[in-house]
Design a protein around this motif. Structure first.
Motif, PDB file in Angstrom:
ATOM      1  N   SER A 207      72.051  24.766  -9.274  1.00 48.23           N
ATOM      2  CA  SER A 207      70.971  23.961  -9.850  1.00 48.23           C
ATOM      3  C   SER A 207      70.260  23.083  -8.833  1.00 48.23           C
ATOM      4  CB  SER A 207      71.520  23.093 -10.987  1.00 48.23           C
ATOM      5  OG  SER A 207      72.566  22.262 -10.512  1.00 48.23           O
ATOM      6  N   TRP A 208      70.970  22.661  -7.770  1.00 41.85           N
ATOM      7  CA  TRP A 208      70.333  21.766  -6.801  1.00 41.85           C
ATOM      8  C   TRP A 208      69.212  22.452  -6.024  1.00 41.85           C
ATOM      9  CZ3 TRP A 208      70.798  23.599  -1.868  1.00 41.85           C
ATOM     10  CH2 TRP A 208      71.898  24.394  -1.561  1.00 41.85           C
ATOM     11  N   GLU A 211      65.699  21.361  -6.797  1.00 37.79           N
ATOM     12  CA  GLU A 211      65.211  20.056  -6.320  1.00 37.79           C
ATOM     13  C   GLU A 211      64.443  20.248  -5.008  1.00 37.79           C
ATOM     14  OE1 GLU A 211      65.581  17.350  -8.057  1.00 37.79           O
ATOM     15  OE2 GLU A 211      66.853  18.294  -9.584  1.00 37.79           O
ATOM     16  N   TYR A 214      66.072  19.288  -1.490  1.00 43.66           N
ATOM     17  CA  TYR A 214      67.141  20.082  -0.879  1.00 43.66           C
ATOM     18  C   TYR A 214      66.604  21.420  -0.376  1.00 43.66           C
ATOM     19  CZ  TYR A 214      69.959  16.703  -3.420  1.00 43.66           C
ATOM     20  OH  TYR A 214      70.489  15.533  -3.908  1.00 43.66           O
ATOM     21  N   PHE A 578      71.855  10.747  -1.325  1.00 42.46           N
ATOM     22  CA  PHE A 578      71.707  11.343  -2.655  1.00 42.46           C
ATOM     23  C   PHE A 578      71.722  10.270  -3.747  1.00 42.46           C
ATOM     24  CE2 PHE A 578      74.298  14.782  -0.401  1.00 42.46           C
ATOM     25  CZ  PHE A 578      73.156  15.390   0.111  1.00 42.46           C
TER      26      PHE A 578
END
Length: 790
Positions: A207-208, A211, A214, A578
């Motif tokens: 899922s990251w 973003e 990332y 983060f």
């Protein structure tokens, strides 16, 4: 007349067997070396050039400006490809691309691991891999779609047709539908995979990657045929600005650049934010080596041909007396040269065919001999004629210039100019040979330096096991089960392998940070005991400990990160990445967690034993590694029986970082040996020529009392001067070349003075050994024979 030239050339070749063998041997070795390099260069240059859309496919790379430094890389946000296609009209297709490594598949009661990637639905529209089943439009349309290779289809289903449309189980938890079957990838593809799964599946799983802050995927675009790449690159340069403005804590500047996909393989490095260098440097280097070795072989031919000129002088005189012009004699000698070259080419082709498997093993290639390639045979024909002409040109000009009256009267004298030229040719040979020797020693020294340098951690007896299935969540139990077993010394975990740590954090914050300072750091997530198992040196603070619950919000940083942050007393000071506020609990001495091509970067280590990915890290006891692995496999099979047990040695992982250097070292050794050997043949020719030219002088010297040692010294004196001059010329040339090569490494060996001394001494010893036989033979010759006509 032509057939007469052939007959005459063959008779002269057969009559002078020793010279003919030396000539053919020298040319054969030179041509063999050049052919191997030609095949290697052809394979390198042909990588990824088979795609019809290649001129329009580009990789989008990223430039990161941080803390006054510029870093460039290919890793980009996972959503970038789709956004570029949506907003830039010059882009026809776009896809993200992410290497997934090996995954477990199951179908028809067969379980196997396959290597694959994830890509977007445009992938097979851009990259024209032939599809056996399915179409490019439907291959990766949905999150449950997967495209597999013919090899994978046949492994699970027997045939490609049987695989199409069926379900296949992935990593014991998801079923994919085989939406396409593509032909096995060709050997000249830089991309290597057995399957490609849908991009939406990847974004849902990782899922990251959704973003924008990332990075974790590679982005490819295909331009419209009418689009100007320069204008498109300018248009997307600041494309990411709109997507990062709302991100808190961003302290860096990003730009996008473009590089043609078919140029990436050879130009994979970056310099100054632009693609610059890479494997192309080795292509250029070995192309020059091929030319040099072939030149050495041609010079060797020239020297050997002119060395027996005195024995052919009367033949030439007679031919000229009965009407043969200089042009006819020139054509005859060129014909002889080309004939010998043809013989050498035939022998070298046979050698190449038989030794190609060994060469492929050395270079990790899959080169096939191009029997059916018209261009290859045209190149070989051209190379044969060119080599024969170059090798035979000087002997042909020289021999055809003899005056028949002087020759037949026995008053032929060789000019000083001719002798200087021959010595100059041998000097040139030895200059190239000594440069190759020096280069080979420095390459070997750098490879040894890379493999033996203290990395700041102990890589011996260190194993990592990639988590599969639910093993990451079962790690605590796994650790308890294996701790204390025979051969197991320590156990920990890490989200990245020790020699390939590269996850970036772009939003690091600390007290007193200058808002204008833009920073990018590397972060590593580990478990308890990581510092101990790696044998990292703490210089301030302490290691993570279960006795301190707040360590889950703690960070251990390296010296480079401490210099960046600037804390005088860092322990306990605030630090965050983060958007997670934490504090510094320790500082470790800098250690290498990447290739030595790169300098050590700022590193943040955080504690998290609950992440559901990564690797188990195990330290085994010396001499008990096999026993430890057996115990590890036993426990693994009990806890995760559906996934095969896999493990990797960190020291072997580290060696693989320098496979290119090891290959170059092996090739350099072989080519340097060939160059020296061929040069020695030329040196032998010069010695034979000198001995023949000074035959009567040697006879007179012996009559008036000179001993054999005096004659050997006299003949060796000129050769020693040649080697010494070659050494003087080659030393600065090789230093400049190798010093430039070493600049590719952030950490490199020094170029020691002894390397030049050893290389010069080796060349001298080899030269003396080469000429000793001919010199002793000339010194022991009966002077009566050489003086009987006086």
């Amino acid at each position: 007349m032509f057939m007469n030239y052939i007959r005459t050339a063959w008779r002269n070749t057969a009559r002078n067997k020793t010279f003919s063998i030396l000539n053919i041997l020298g040319l054969t070795l030179g041509l063999t070396c050049s052919l191997f390099i030609f095949l290697w260069v052809k394979d390198e240059a042909g990588m990824d050039n088979y795609h019809p859309n290649a001129p329009f496919i580009y990789n989008v790379y990223e430039r990161v400006f941080s803390d006054g430094k510029l870093e460039t890389g290919r890793s980009t946000p996972g959503r970038l490809a789709r956004e570029l296609k949506r907003k830039v009209q010059e882009i026809k297709y776009a896809t993200g691309f992410n290497e997934r490594g090996q995954s477990l598949f199951e179908a028809n009661n067969r379980i196997m691991k396959m290597t694959g990637d994830c890509a977007d639905s445009d992938y097979f529209k851009m990259f024209n891999y032939p599809l056996i089943e399915g179409t490019a439009n439907s291959a990766l349309n949905g999150p449950d779609d997967i495209a597999i290779s013919r090899k994978m289809a046949e492994a699970f289903y027997g045939t490609s047709k049987a695989a199409y449309g069926h379900l296949i189980k992935y990593n014991n938890y998801k079923y994919f539908k085989v939406a396409a079957v593509f032909e096995n990838l060709p050997g000249n593809s830089s991309q290597k995979f057995d399957y490609v799964c849908n991009w939406d599946f990847l974004l849902d799983t990782v899922s990251w990657l959704k973003e924008w802050i990332y990075r974790g995927s590679v982005t490819y675009i295909q331009l419209q045929p009418h689009a100007d790449p320069v204008q498109v690159e300018s248009k997307i340069k600041n494309f990411l600005a709109d997507y990062l403005n709302g991100t808190d804590g961003v302290g860096f500047h990003l730009e996008l650049g473009m590089q043609r996909f078919d140029k990436m393989y050879l130009n994979g490095n970056f310099n100054g934010g632009k693609p610059n260098g890479g494997r192309i440097e080795y292509v250029r280097l070995f192309s020059m080596v091929a030319i040099f070795v072939l030149l050495i072989a041609c010079i060797n031919f020239m020297n050997l041909a002119t060395a027996r000129s005195a024995k052919r002088a009367k033949e030439i005189g007679v031919r000229k007396t009965i009407g043969a012009g200089r042009g006819i004699l020139f054509a005859q000698f060129i014909g002889e040269s080309i004939m010998i070259t043809i013989l050498a080419v035939i022998v070298s082709l046979v050698i190449v065919i038989f030794l190609l498997p060994v060469f492929n093993w050395l270079t990790d290639k899959q080169i096939l001999f191009p029997f059916r390639s018209t261009s290859f045979w045209i190149t070989i024909t051209g190379l044969t004629v060119l080599t024969g002409f170059i090798a035979g040109s000087y002997p042909a000009i020289y021999l055809s210039s003899f005056r028949p009256i002087k020759v037949l009267k026995g008053t032929l004298k060789f000019s000083d100019h001719a002798m200087v030229l021959r010595k100059g040719l041998v000097t040139f040979q030895f200059v190239l040979s000594i440069v190759l020797i020096i280069g080979t020693i420095i390459i070997m020294k750098q490879v040894n330096y890379l493999q033996t340098k203290n990395l700041g951690f102990d890589k011996e007896n260190l194993i990592y096991i990639p988590f599969q299935g639910e093993m990451a969540n079962k790690f605590k139990v796994f650790k308890q089960e294996i701790s204390g077993m025979p051969g197991i010394k320590d156990v920990s975990r890490t989200d990245q392998p020790p020699t390939r740590t590269g996850a970036h954090a772009y939003d690091m914050q600390w007290t007193g940070k200058d808002p204008n300072v833009k920073t990018v750091v590397i972060h590593l997530t580990v478990g308890y005991g990581f510092l101990k198992i790696m044998n990292l040196q703490l210089i301030q603070g302490r290691d993570f400990s279960p006795d301190f619950p707040t360590d889950t919000l703690g960070y251990i940083i390296n010296e480079t990160a401490l210099k960046l942050i600037g804390y005088k007393e860092p322990i306990g000071k605030p630090l965050s990445i983060f958007k997670t506020n934490g504090h510094i609990v320790g500082v470790v001495k800098d250690f290498h967690f990447k290739s030595l091509h790169d300098p050590i970067e700022p590193l943040l280590i955080n504690l998290n034993e609950r992440i559901d990915w990564g690797n188990a890290l195990i330290k085994t006891e010396g001499g008990k590694t096999k026993e430890a692995i057996a115990n590890l496999e036993k426990i693994w099979s009990q806890m995760e029986p559906k996934f095969p047990f896999e493990y990797y040695f960190v020291d072997e992982d580290y060696k693989r970082l320098y496979e290119n250097e090891q290959t170059i070292s092996k090739l350099s050794n072989g080519f340097a040996f060939l160059a020296i050997f061929i040069s020695c043949l030329g040196l032998m020719g010069l010695t034979m020529f000198t001995a023949e030219q000074r035959r009567k002088e040697i006879g007179i010297r012996k009559v008036i009392g000179a001993g054999s040692a005096d004659i050997v010294l006299m003949l060796s004196n000129d050769i020693l001067k040649i080697v010494f001059l070659s050494f003087i010329i080659s030393t600065p040339l090789s230093w400049l070349a190798m010093n430039n090569w070493l600049q590719n490494y952030a950490y490199r060996t020094n170029i020691s003075w002894w390397i030049f001394l050893v290389s010069g001494a080796a060349a001298l010893i080899i030269a003396l050994f080469t000429i000793s036989f001919q010199a002793i033979k000339a010194a022991r010759a009966n002077p009566v024979i050489s003086l009987r006509s006086e």
